[in-house]
Design a protein around this motif. Structure first.
Motif, PDB file in Angstrom:
ATOM      1  N   MET A  76      34.709 -38.452 -19.417  1.00 20.84           N
ATOM      2  CA  MET A  76      36.068 -39.222 -19.283  1.00 20.84           C
ATOM      3  C   MET A  76      36.470 -39.158 -18.015  1.00 20.84           C
ATOM      4  O   MET A  76      36.716 -37.752 -17.594  1.00 20.84           O
ATOM      5  CB  MET A  76      36.793 -38.629 -20.209  1.00 20.84           C
ATOM      6  N   ALA A  77      36.810 -40.058 -17.162  1.00 23.45           N
ATOM      7  CA  ALA A  77      37.396 -39.959 -15.755  1.00 23.45           C
ATOM      8  C   ALA A  77      39.073 -39.511 -15.937  1.00 23.45           C
ATOM      9  O   ALA A  77      39.423 -39.946 -16.867  1.00 23.45           O
ATOM     10  CB  ALA A  77      36.981 -41.288 -14.974  1.00 23.45           C
ATOM     11  N   ASP A  78      39.128 -39.016 -14.720  1.00 23.64           N
ATOM     12  CA  ASP A  78      40.833 -38.831 -14.734  1.00 23.64           C
ATOM     13  C   ASP A  78      41.428 -40.089 -14.728  1.00 23.64           C
ATOM     14  O   ASP A  78      41.435 -40.997 -14.004  1.00 23.64           O
ATOM     15  CB  ASP A  78      41.007 -38.034 -13.336  1.00 23.64           C
ATOM     16  N   PRO A  79      42.449 -40.296 -15.578  1.00 23.18           N
ATOM     17  CA  PRO A  79      43.024 -41.694 -15.865  1.00 23.18           C
ATOM     18  C   PRO A  79      44.315 -41.898 -14.903  1.00 23.18           C
ATOM     19  O   PRO A  79      44.825 -42.836 -14.854  1.00 23.18           O
ATOM     20  CB  PRO A  79      43.720 -41.648 -17.172  1.00 23.18           C
ATOM     21  N   SER A  80      44.430 -40.913 -14.181  1.00 20.33           N
ATOM     22  CA  SER A  80      45.751 -40.943 -13.427  1.00 20.33           C
ATOM     23  C   SER A  80      45.331 -41.485 -11.868  1.00 20.33           C
ATOM     24  O   SER A  80      44.165 -41.042 -11.268  1.00 20.33           O
ATOM     25  CB  SER A  80      46.356 -39.484 -12.832  1.00 20.33           C
ATOM     26  N   PRO A  81      46.043 -42.278 -11.369  1.00 19.25           N
ATOM     27  CA  PRO A  81      45.710 -42.946  -9.909  1.00 19.25           C
ATOM     28  C   PRO A  81      45.668 -41.670  -8.999  1.00 19.25           C
ATOM     29  O   PRO A  81      46.637 -41.043  -8.866  1.00 19.25           O
ATOM     30  CB  PRO A  81      46.554 -44.095  -9.955  1.00 19.25           C
ATOM     31  N   ALA A 118      38.164 -32.810 -18.353  1.00 21.23           N
ATOM     32  CA  ALA A 118      38.299 -34.156 -19.262  1.00 21.23           C
ATOM     33  C   ALA A 118      38.589 -33.657 -20.547  1.00 21.23           C
ATOM     34  O   ALA A 118      39.268 -34.516 -21.403  1.00 21.23           O
ATOM     35  CB  ALA A 118      37.070 -34.873 -18.995  1.00 21.23           C
ATOM     36  N   ALA A 119      38.167 -32.648 -21.161  1.00 21.27           N
ATOM     37  CA  ALA A 119      37.876 -32.424 -22.722  1.00 21.27           C
ATOM     38  C   ALA A 119      39.609 -31.826 -22.887  1.00 21.27           C
ATOM     39  O   ALA A 119      40.283 -32.127 -23.819  1.00 21.27           O
ATOM     40  CB  ALA A 119      37.234 -31.179 -23.000  1.00 21.27           C
ATOM     41  N   VAL A 120      40.188 -31.340 -21.916  1.00 25.64           N
ATOM     42  CA  VAL A 120      41.718 -30.798 -21.998  1.00 25.64           C
ATOM     43  C   VAL A 120      42.491 -32.169 -21.963  1.00 25.64           C
ATOM     44  O   VAL A 120      43.447 -32.142 -22.704  1.00 25.64           O
ATOM     45  CB  VAL A 120      42.115 -29.879 -20.931  1.00 25.64           C
ATOM     46  N   ARG A 121      42.282 -33.047 -20.965  1.00 24.49           N
ATOM     47  CA  ARG A 121      43.034 -34.280 -20.771  1.00 24.49           C
ATOM     48  C   ARG A 121      43.024 -34.947 -22.182  1.00 24.49           C
ATOM     49  O   ARG A 121      43.991 -35.695 -22.714  1.00 24.49           O
ATOM     50  CB  ARG A 121      42.667 -35.036 -19.918  1.00 24.49           C
ATOM     51  N   LEU A 155      42.142 -33.744 -25.066  1.00 25.19           N
ATOM     52  CA  LEU A 155      42.828 -33.089 -26.347  1.00 25.19           C
ATOM     53  C   LEU A 155      44.362 -33.306 -26.290  1.00 25.19           C
ATOM     54  O   LEU A 155      45.151 -33.679 -27.367  1.00 25.19           O
ATOM     55  CB  LEU A 155      42.684 -31.663 -26.309  1.00 25.19           C
ATOM     56  N   MET A 156      44.748 -33.144 -25.072  1.00 26.03           N
ATOM     57  CA  MET A 156      46.370 -33.339 -24.796  1.00 26.03           C
ATOM     58  C   MET A 156      46.801 -35.120 -25.092  1.00 26.03           C
ATOM     59  O   MET A 156      47.919 -35.119 -25.587  1.00 26.03           O
ATOM     60  CB  MET A 156      46.957 -32.838 -23.436  1.00 26.03           C
ATOM     61  N   GLY A 157      45.940 -35.681 -24.754  1.00 28.36           N
ATOM     62  CA  GLY A 157      46.066 -37.216 -25.099  1.00 28.36           C
ATOM     63  C   GLY A 157      46.384 -37.727 -26.312  1.00 28.36           C
ATOM     64  O   GLY A 157      47.152 -38.816 -26.732  1.00 28.36           O
ATOM     65  N   ARG A 158      46.057 -36.770 -27.508  1.00 31.61           N
ATOM     66  CA  ARG A 158      46.314 -36.897 -28.933  1.00 31.61           C
ATOM     67  C   ARG A 158      47.676 -36.896 -29.072  1.00 31.61           C
ATOM     68  O   ARG A 158      48.087 -37.507 -30.158  1.00 31.61           O
ATOM     69  CB  ARG A 158      45.387 -35.836 -29.558  1.00 31.61           C
ATOM     70  N   PHE A 159      48.455 -36.377 -28.296  1.00 28.87           N
ATOM     71  CA  PHE A 159      49.884 -36.113 -28.399  1.00 28.87           C
ATOM     72  C   PHE A 159      50.900 -37.223 -27.646  1.00 28.87           C
ATOM     73  O   PHE A 159      51.839 -37.014 -27.745  1.00 28.87           O
ATOM     74  CB  PHE A 159      50.324 -34.483 -28.416  1.00 28.87           C
ATOM     75  N   SER A 160      50.108 -37.797 -26.709  1.00 29.29           N
ATOM     76  CA  SER A 160      51.092 -38.555 -25.597  1.00 29.29           C
ATOM     77  C   SER A 160      51.916 -39.457 -26.276  1.00 29.29           C
ATOM     78  O   SER A 160      52.992 -39.856 -25.597  1.00 29.29           O
ATOM     79  CB  SER A 160      49.929 -38.940 -24.619  1.00 29.29           C
TER      80      SER A 160
END
Length: 189
Positions: free
Chosen positions: A1-6, A150-153, A155-160
Motif C-alpha cells: 500500500m503506497a503512502d496516500p498523502s501527497p 503501510a500496515a500501520v497506515r 490499521l489506523m485507516g480503519r478509524f479515519s
C-alpha cells in the motif's frame, strides 16, 4: 500500500509548514473534520485574527480549504489531505525547506507528547493503561520498513471515518495521536 498523502515539493509551501502554530491548526482541523478560526483560537489560546491569518496561509498552499457553511471568521475549514515530507530528489532549497517543515512538525508533536505525558496520571486507569511511549529496535530492510509503515497506515485507516462522522464514534472515544517514526542508524561500515 503506497503512502496516500501527497508529497509536498514546493519550497514555499514547505516553508509555510515551518511554523508550530500551523501544525497545531492542521491537527485541530484534521481531528475535528472541520473547524473555524474561532474554534482554533479557543483551543490554541491565540487570537481569532491570528488563527484566521495562518489558516488562510495554509489555504494559499492548498493544505486546507474552506468547508461548507458558516460566514467570515465563522467559516469552517477542512484539511485537503495528509502531508508527506521527504527530500528525495529535491535541490538544496527544497531539502532545507523539508528539514525546516519536518523540524517544526517534530517540535510540535514531541512537545504535545511531553505535555500529555506530564498529566497522564490524571487520566482514568483505562486510559493510563492504553497510552504510552515505546520503542523497538530490530534489523529490517528498506522494503520491510515500507511494508511496516503501510500496515500501520492501513490499521489506523480503519478509524479515519470517525473524524468526519461523529455518530460512528463509540462511547468513550477520544482523539488519539499515534506518532509513528521510523529511523535508520547511520552506516558504520
Amino acid at each position: 500500500m503506497a503512502d496516500p498523502s501527497p508529497r509536498i515539493t514546493d519550497p514555499k509551501a514547505l516553508r509555510a509548514l515551518a511554523h508550530p502554530l500551523r501544525w497545531q491548526l492542521l491537527e485541530i482541523v484534521g481531528r475535528e473534520g472541520t473547524a473555524t478560526a474561532t474554534q482554533c483560537a479557543k483551543e490554541t489560546g491565540e487570537s481569532v485574527a491570528n488563527c484566521s491569518y495562518h489558516l488562510n496561509l495554509l489555504a494559499k498552499y492548498h493544505l486546507v480549504e474552506k468547508a461548507e457553511g458558516g460566514q467570515g471568521r465563522e467559516k469552517p475549514w477542512r484539511v485537503v489531505s495528509g502531508i508527506s515530507l521527504d527530500s528525495v530528489g529535491m535541490d538544496t532549497d527544497g531539502t532545507l525547506a523539508v528539514r525546516a517543515a519536518s523540524g517544526a512538525f517534530l517540535d510540535y508533536e514531541l512537545n504535545q507528547i511531553r505535555e500529555r505525558h506530564a498529566v497522564e496520571h490524571l487520566e482514568p486507569p483505562e486510559w493510563r493503561h492504553a497510552v504510552g511511549v515505546e520503542n523497538v529496535h530490530d534489523y529490517l530492510t528498506a522494503e520491510e520498513v515500507q511494508e511496516l509503515r503501510a500496515a500501520v497506515r492501513e490499521l489506523m485507516g480503519r478509524f479515519s471515518e470517525r473524524r468526519t462522522r461523529p455518530e460512528l464514534r463509540p462511547e468513550g472515544a477520544r482523539p488519539v495521536t499515534l506518532l509513528f517514526s521510523t529511523t535508520v542508524a547511520p552506516r558504520t561500515d
